[in-house]
Design an enzyme around this catalytic site. Structure first.
Site, PDB file in Angstrom:
ATOM      1  N   ILE A 149       0.839  -1.202   0.000  1.00  0.00           N
ATOM      2  CA  ILE A 149       0.000   0.000   0.000  1.00  0.00           C
ATOM      3  C   ILE A 149       0.867   1.241   0.000  1.00  0.00           C
ATOM      4  O   ILE A 149       1.708   1.417   0.898  1.00  0.00           O
ATOM      5  CB  ILE A 149      -0.944  -0.029   1.216  1.00  0.00           C
ATOM      6  CG1 ILE A 149      -1.988  -1.121   0.966  1.00  0.00           C
ATOM      7  CG2 ILE A 149      -1.635   1.318   1.430  1.00  0.00           C
ATOM      8  CD1 ILE A 149      -2.595  -1.673   2.173  1.00  0.00           C
ATOM      9  N   CYS A 150       0.669   2.088  -1.010  1.00  0.00           N
ATOM     10  CA  CYS A 150       1.394   3.349  -1.142  1.00  0.00           C
ATOM     11  C   CYS A 150       2.912   3.117  -1.047  1.00  0.00           C
ATOM     12  O   CYS A 150       3.466   2.382  -1.847  1.00  0.00           O
ATOM     13  CB  CYS A 150       0.869   4.349  -0.113  1.00  0.00           C
ATOM     14  SG  CYS A 150       1.426   6.031  -0.430  1.00  0.00           S
ATOM     15  N   MET A 151       3.564   3.710  -0.062  1.00  0.00           N
ATOM     16  CA  MET A 151       5.007   3.509   0.079  1.00  0.00           C
ATOM     17  C   MET A 151       5.315   2.023   0.343  1.00  0.00           C
ATOM     18  O   MET A 151       6.357   1.504  -0.087  1.00  0.00           O
ATOM     19  CB  MET A 151       5.500   4.367   1.248  1.00  0.00           C
ATOM     20  CG  MET A 151       6.975   4.443   1.407  1.00  0.00           C
ATOM     21  SD  MET A 151       7.330   5.330   2.947  1.00  0.00           S
ATOM     22  CE  MET A 151       9.051   5.631   2.801  1.00  0.00           C
TER      23      MET A 151
END
Lengths: 358, 309
Positions: A149-151
């Site tokens: 998720i994301c980073m």
């Protein structure tokens, strides 16, 4: 000169109605706010099965397991993984369990000054690799599924490129991979400022400063309209509970280790090395062509943090033939918490994983 | 001129009188049968040697010598042949101070004029939808004034034993001032969209009133305003002016934090308390050791696996 007629009587009537409405709302709100509120987050039952330094591994077991290979969720270092389990009936974790997916999720904890030297490599080749080994031993399989998720998506991509033999399927969600775009204020700011020096100055990048930065992405909505909306609905118990849960999550921001923060800004935002397969982690090049496992890549059409332009190039650069892009009509967080996405997101992942569970 | 001479002569006479009185007083003190410490000395052992007596009066003698030197110096200064030179020097000093004050006041007045001018022009220079023409003169003028008129005093070389501490204090004050000026500019930018959105809404309401289509629903008006405000912020936040100011604020914050840390470290060192820098060294060693242990553990595991297979 024409005299303009202003409906003063109507305006006064409207003001009076508004006054009476506010007054009665405040009375009801006082009952709601001083009463018992259920604002607990991350309440889905789980056990902590692995710990290393500040890092914990949460284990969620479904009642009936339909997908044989467990799924490891790697959240970003910014904010906390509790967003995936905000509340009952509004929880990605709960939905995945309902679909029969066994879930492991990393809780990165709260980095302190002693964690300032921890690099992206330490996260990927250290913590994540050890956790994958642990889950492999638990489930008796060399390969596991990974969702980033994301980073955390960037970490999972790096891990999949460096250790492809350990990943059966890769799910990336709102994951920035192409930073060479002027869409999205974060890209503009990170490229044109020396934000990375804050990492040196504070030892770690303070979560509060990052939060301030995120609020400044849209001050009108995030600093004014949001609270006006709260004021207008504070007599609604359900609204208040949901609002407080979101506030709890959004301002629960651990610091990011300085070394990781600086590396992320310099190598990704400024030099855009990841998508060019030029990123070096612990002396090894992250070659996206080595990502040969099936990949599904989710992103939000209206994401103001990670715009579609940052996400949609990734699948065309990997070695896998089994790849898919899914764009939802939502924003960065909406993909996990909006009612519509709740109905589509987890079932789609579970189905996709189920079809590739051999 | 005659008045000046008269004043000079009177003043000289007054000073001479005062000096003579002071000399007489201290001579009387010096000629007392029992000096200040003599009474105490008599209660001591009667068999004190001359050397012992000298030791007891050492502090008094030193004090007396200092006063004598002081008095001689003033007498010399007040000698008629030296008065002209003294008054000349005093006048040179006064002139220098006046000149420096005059220059600083001129610069300060210039800065104030610039400030008033730029404040008055601020709204004219910033078009509603364009942030590329923001007037930074106010903040730049202040920084220019600060750099030319104030900063130089903080940069005066520090000397003596507490030099390091004085340097830290001066640098802390300097960086703090610079950071505050950048922060003020940054906050000013953030307030601009609010001001502009209100201007736009006032125009809109005026038009509505003139066309007789004014809404009586405050929520509708609020909705319109928040949309306008959001648009204004987007314009600002995307502009290179905003990024520049943000970058300057970050840079000056970093400098301010660095010197603040150094200053804190100076005190902590004095108190024998480990500083952040000391702890960072320990953390670095811990980190390196842990990394090495992790690598070695993996190698051992692999070797064990190889041996069992």
């Amino acid at each position: 000169m024409n005299q303009v007629k202003i409906p003063v009587d109507l305006i006064l009537k409207s003001i009076d109605e508004s006054r009476r409405d506010t007054s009665s709302r405040l009375k009801r709100a006082s009952t709601v706010l001083t009463g018992e509120l259920d604002t607990e987050i991350a309440s889905t039952p789980h056990s902590v099965v692995y710990e290393e330094d500040r890092v914990k591994l949460k284990h969620y077991k479904p009642e009936k397991q339909r997908v044989k290979t467990p799924l490891l969720v790697i959240y970003a270092l910014i904010n906390r993984e509790t967003m995936l389990d905000l509340q009952p009936k509004r929880s990605v974790i709960e939905n995945l369990l309902d679909q029969g997916v066994e879930v492991y999720m990393i809780d990165w904890g709260y980095p302190t000054r002693k964690d300032q030297f921890v690099t992206i490599g330490d996260h990927v080749n250290g913590y994540i690799h050890n956790i994958v080994n642990f889950i492999s031993d638990e489930c008796g399989s060399q390969k596991i599924n990974i969702m980033g998720i994301c980073m955390g998506g960037v970490f999972s991509i790096i891990y999949s490129a460096l250790h492809p033999e350990r990943v059966r399927n890769l799910v990336t969600t709102v994951t920035p991979t192409n930073f060479d775009t002027d869409k999205g204020l974060l890209n503009i700011w990170m490229k044109n400022t020396d934000a990375e020096i804050l990492g040196d100055v504070y030892a770690n990048m303070p979560g509060d400063i990052m939060n301030l930065g995120f609020l400044l992405l849209n001050p009108a909505r995030l600093m004014i309209d949001k609270y006006v909306s709260f004021f207008q609905n504070m007599d609604n118990k359900t609204f208040v509970e949901n609002f407080i849960r979101m506030e709890k999550w959004i301002f629960d921001s651990p610091d990011v280790p300085a070394a990781t923060f600086k590396q992320f800004i310099t190598d990704c935002f400024k030099q855009n090395l990841l998508i060019q397969s030029k990123l070096q982690i612990d002396g090894e090049r992250v070659d996206l062509k080595k990502i040969t496992m099936p990949v599904i890549n989710f992103y939000g059409k209206y994401d103001h943090l990670v715009p579609p332009e940052s996400c949609d190039v990734f699948t065309s650069m990997i070695g896998s033939e089994d790849r898919e892009d899914v764009c939802f009509d939502t924003g960065h967080i909406g993909i996990y918490v909006s009612s519509k996405c709740q109905r589509e997101f987890a079932p789609r992942i579970a189905e996709w994983l189920g079809n590739r569970d051999n | 001129m005659a008045e000046n001479d008269q004043f000079s002569a009177d003043f000289s006479k007054l000073f001479q009188n005062w000096t003579e009185t002071a000399v007489k007083f201290w001579q009387d003190v010096g000629n007392q049968e029992q000096p200040f410490s003599a009474a105490a000395a008599k209660t001591d052992s009667q068999s004190d040697s001359a050397a012992g007596e000298d030791d007891k009066y050492r502090a008094y003698r030193s004090w007396e010598n200092t006063w004598n030197t002081y008095i001689s110096f003033f007498q010399l200064m007040m000698a008629p042949q030296n008065q002209d030179e003294i008054f000349k020097n005093a006048s040179t000093l006064a002139e220098t101070i006046t000149q420096a004050t005059e220059e600083s006041l001129e610069n300060f007045t210039e800065f104030q004029t610039e400030l008033v001018r730029s404040l008055a022009a601020a709204t004219q220079h910033t078009n509603t939808h364009h942030y590329s023409t923001i007037d930074h003169t106010t903040f730049e003028s202040f920084r220019e004034f600060y750099r030319t008129e104030l900063q130089k005093y903080l940069h005066i070389p520090k000397i003596g034993l507490p030099r390091e501490l004085h340097e830290h204090f001066a640098e802390f004050t300097d960086k703090s001032n610079i950071f505050c000026s950048h922060l003020a500019e940054f906050l000013y930018l953030l307030i601009l969209p609010l001001e502009k959105s209100q201007q736009l809404m006032q125009k809109k309401i005026k038009q509505m009133v003139e066309s007789g289509e004014i809404s009586t629903d405050s929520k509708e008006l609020y909705g319109d305003w928040i949309k306008v405000l959001e648009g204004q912020y987007m314009q600002l936040l995307k502009s290179s002016e905003y990024t520049d100011v943000l970058n300057n604020t970050i840079g000056s914050l970093a400098e301010y934090k660095r010197i603040k840390q150094e200053l804190t470290n100076t005190f902590l060192k004095d108190l024998q308390i480990p500083t952040n820098s000391d702890m960072d060294e320990v953390y670095k060693e811990l980190y390196t050791m842990k990394k090495k242990i992790r690598e070695l553990s993996r190698k051992v595991e692999m070797l064990e696996k190889d041996n069992t297979s």
